[in-house]
Scaffold this motif. Structure first.
Motif, mmCIF file in Angstrom:
data_model
loop_
_atom_site.group_PDB
_atom_site.id
_atom_site.type_symbol
_atom_site.label_atom_id
_atom_site.label_comp_id
_atom_site.label_asym_id
_atom_site.label_seq_id
_atom_site.Cartn_x
_atom_site.Cartn_y
_atom_site.Cartn_z
ATOM 1 N N ARG A 6 2.299 13.114 0.911
ATOM 2 C CA ARG A 6 1.982 12.851 2.327
ATOM 3 C C ARG A 6 1.282 11.521 2.280
ATOM 4 N NH1 ARG A 6 1.796 18.203 0.787
ATOM 5 N NH2 ARG A 6 1.964 19.732 2.307
ATOM 6 N N LEU A 7 2.040 10.661 2.793
ATOM 7 C CA LEU A 7 1.447 9.113 2.964
ATOM 8 C C LEU A 7 0.373 9.298 4.007
ATOM 9 C CD1 LEU A 7 4.658 6.777 2.491
ATOM 10 C CD2 LEU A 7 2.981 7.726 0.561
ATOM 11 N N SER A 8 -0.445 8.393 3.869
ATOM 12 C CA SER A 8 -1.705 8.482 4.967
ATOM 13 C C SER A 8 -1.309 7.403 6.257
ATOM 14 C CB SER A 8 -2.897 8.086 4.284
ATOM 15 O OG SER A 8 -2.991 6.743 3.738
ATOM 16 N N GLY A 37 0.900 -1.043 0.064
ATOM 17 C CA GLY A 37 -0.009 0.076 0.149
ATOM 18 C C GLY A 37 0.791 1.152 -0.064
ATOM 19 N N MET A 38 1.978 1.151 0.599
ATOM 20 C CA MET A 38 2.930 2.342 0.961
ATOM 21 C C MET A 38 3.629 2.606 -0.516
ATOM 22 S SD MET A 38 4.642 1.725 4.439
ATOM 23 C CE MET A 38 4.086 1.177 5.754
ATOM 24 N N VAL A 39 3.851 1.635 -1.284
ATOM 25 C CA VAL A 39 4.472 1.496 -2.472
ATOM 26 C C VAL A 39 3.619 1.908 -3.665
ATOM 27 C CG1 VAL A 39 5.460 0.120 -4.400
ATOM 28 C CG2 VAL A 39 6.070 -0.248 -1.883
ATOM 29 N N ALA A 40 2.464 1.637 -3.623
ATOM 30 C CA ALA A 40 1.300 2.114 -4.433
ATOM 31 C C ALA A 40 0.928 3.464 -4.291
ATOM 32 C CB ALA A 40 0.146 1.216 -4.081
ATOM 33 N N GLU A 41 1.021 3.771 -3.081
ATOM 34 C CA GLU A 41 0.672 5.440 -2.670
ATOM 35 C C GLU A 41 1.589 6.252 -3.367
ATOM 36 O OE1 GLU A 41 -1.159 7.917 1.092
ATOM 37 O OE2 GLU A 41 -0.755 6.037 1.307
ATOM 38 N N ILE A 42 2.874 5.959 -3.212
ATOM 39 C CA ILE A 42 4.037 7.026 -3.352
ATOM 40 C C ILE A 42 4.005 7.037 -5.057
ATOM 41 C CG2 ILE A 42 5.775 5.644 -3.038
ATOM 42 C CD1 ILE A 42 7.443 8.150 -2.889
ATOM 43 N N ILE A 43 3.744 5.881 -5.655
ATOM 44 C CA ILE A 43 4.021 5.583 -7.143
ATOM 45 C C ILE A 43 2.853 6.454 -7.893
ATOM 46 C CG2 ILE A 43 3.826 4.332 -9.050
ATOM 47 C CD1 ILE A 43 5.871 2.349 -7.474
ATOM 48 N N ALA A 44 1.642 6.262 -7.352
ATOM 49 C CA ALA A 44 0.431 6.826 -7.764
ATOM 50 C C ALA A 44 0.338 8.362 -7.607
ATOM 51 C CB ALA A 44 -0.764 6.381 -7.260
ATOM 52 N N SER A 45 1.092 8.754 -6.393
ATOM 53 C CA SER A 45 0.995 10.264 -6.168
ATOM 54 C C SER A 45 2.181 11.186 -6.827
ATOM 55 C CB SER A 45 1.091 10.494 -4.709
ATOM 56 O OG SER A 45 0.174 9.866 -3.876
ATOM 57 N N ALA A 46 3.112 10.352 -7.418
ATOM 58 C CA ALA A 46 4.520 11.111 -7.865
ATOM 59 C C ALA A 46 4.031 11.641 -9.223
ATOM 60 C CB ALA A 46 5.573 9.975 -8.067
ATOM 61 N N GLY A 47 3.098 10.812 -10.034
ATOM 62 C CA GLY A 47 2.651 11.355 -11.289
ATOM 63 C C GLY A 47 3.785 11.766 -12.261
ATOM 64 N N ASP A 48 3.882 12.709 -13.020
ATOM 65 C CA ASP A 48 4.894 12.977 -14.052
ATOM 66 C C ASP A 48 6.106 13.970 -13.502
ATOM 67 O OD1 ASP A 48 3.646 15.222 -13.686
ATOM 68 O OD2 ASP A 48 3.233 15.371 -15.896
ATOM 69 N N SER A 49 6.312 13.886 -12.104
ATOM 70 C CA SER A 49 7.326 14.627 -11.412
ATOM 71 C C SER A 49 8.701 14.119 -11.576
ATOM 72 C CB SER A 49 7.169 14.894 -10.018
ATOM 73 O OG SER A 49 7.013 13.486 -9.315
ATOM 74 N N ASP A 50 9.609 14.788 -11.704
ATOM 75 C CA ASP A 50 11.207 14.368 -11.926
ATOM 76 C C ASP A 50 11.431 13.485 -10.786
ATOM 77 O OD1 ASP A 50 11.290 15.498 -14.331
ATOM 78 O OD2 ASP A 50 12.009 17.405 -13.331
ATOM 79 N N ALA A 51 11.085 13.890 -9.451
ATOM 80 C CA ALA A 51 11.380 13.245 -8.302
ATOM 81 C C ALA A 51 10.126 13.362 -7.130
ATOM 82 C CB ALA A 51 12.723 13.570 -7.622
ATOM 83 N N ALA A 52 9.956 12.498 -6.219
ATOM 84 C CA ALA A 52 8.907 12.643 -5.180
ATOM 85 C C ALA A 52 9.586 12.048 -4.033
ATOM 86 C CB ALA A 52 7.665 12.001 -5.595
#
Length: 260
Positions: free
Chosen positions: A232-234, A118-133
């Motif tokens: 911001r992870l939940s 869930g943590m992995v999915a959350e950051i990858i989904a939230s990162a979008g097209d940014s160079d870094a997140a």
């Protein structure tokens, strides 16, 4: 679904040998948590993530880690190893984007024993097209669940945040973020000193809590010429890694509660 490469940081920092020796292992990444080496727990979690296509274990002596109880990792075709150099960021920069670790890349630490898909999915989904997140967890989220844990907090006008040891690097432009990291990584645990790397005005505004997290990150990103997104992870557990015996005891309690 786009496949990511996960780089697991499993090297030794000064001072970690004693922690490892106290548990009769040669490296911190091998300290057992709920009967399993931390590195193995992290790798097994990443292998369950549909977003992750391959894993690279980055350490000073990575092949030595994948033996004994972790021999299964050496036999897993989706797991490779790479030798780390003197610095964390320069070591990541040397392997990220290579044939062994193609973009995009997710960086995670071997001591993130509570990592979940869930943590992995959350950051990858939230990162979008940014160079870094960069993943963070707000203090209210962490302390509501685990008031006893002690973290390093970055303080802003909209709240206090702790890093979650998860970094999404979207492509070659992220090398600029790694170059910046190489200049500040020695002060990563000293929040005030860390902020001064980005200019006294930004540090002053952060110290006086007159700038938000998003605004501060945007200023840093403009300075280095790339897009950086704070995520911001939940999940409170995302902020808890195993740096010291008290962390290990807390993680063991959390995992025991999960099993129950």
């Amino acid at each position: 679904m786009q496949q990511w490469t996960a780089i697991i940081l499993a090297g030794q920092r000064p001072g970690e040998n004693a922690f490892a020796a106290s548990h009769n292992v040669t490296a911190k990444a091998l300290i057992p948590v709920a009967g399993e080496p931390m590195l193995g727990r992290v790798a097994a979690t990443l292998l369950r993530c549909p977003e992750i296509g391959r894993i690279v274990v980055l350490a000073q002596e990575p092949d030595a880690l994948l033996a004994g109880a972790l021999g299964w990792m050496a036999a897993e075709p989706r797991i490779a190893t790479a030798r780390a150099g003197d610095g964390i960021s320069t070591s990541i920069a040397a392997v990220a984007g290579s044939e062994a670790a193609p973009w995009p890349v997710l960086v995670v630490t071997a001591d993130h024993a509570l990592l979940t898909p869930g943590m992995v999915a959350e950051i990858i989904a939230s990162a979008g097209d940014s160079d870094a997140a960069v993943a963070l967890v707000e203090r209210r989220v962490v302390e509501a669940a685990y008031p006893e844990t002690r973290r390093t907090w970055l303080r802003f006008s909209d709240g206090d945040y702790s890093g979650a040891n998860l970094f999404a690097l979207g492509g070659p432009a992220a090398q600029k973020a790694l170059a910046l990291w190489s200049r500040v990584e020695k002060d990563r645990k000293k929040a005030v000193r860390l902020l001064f790397y980005f200019g006294p005005m930004l540090a002053l505004r952060a110290i006086t809590r007159t700038i938000s997290l998003d605004a501060a990150v945007a200023k840093v990103a403009r300075r280095v010429g790339l897009s950086v997104k704070p995520v911001r992870l939940s999940i409170a557990e995302a902020a808890i890694d195993v740096d010291k015996p008290a962390d290990l005891a807390l993680v063991e309690r959390i995992l025991a509660a999960r099993r129950a």
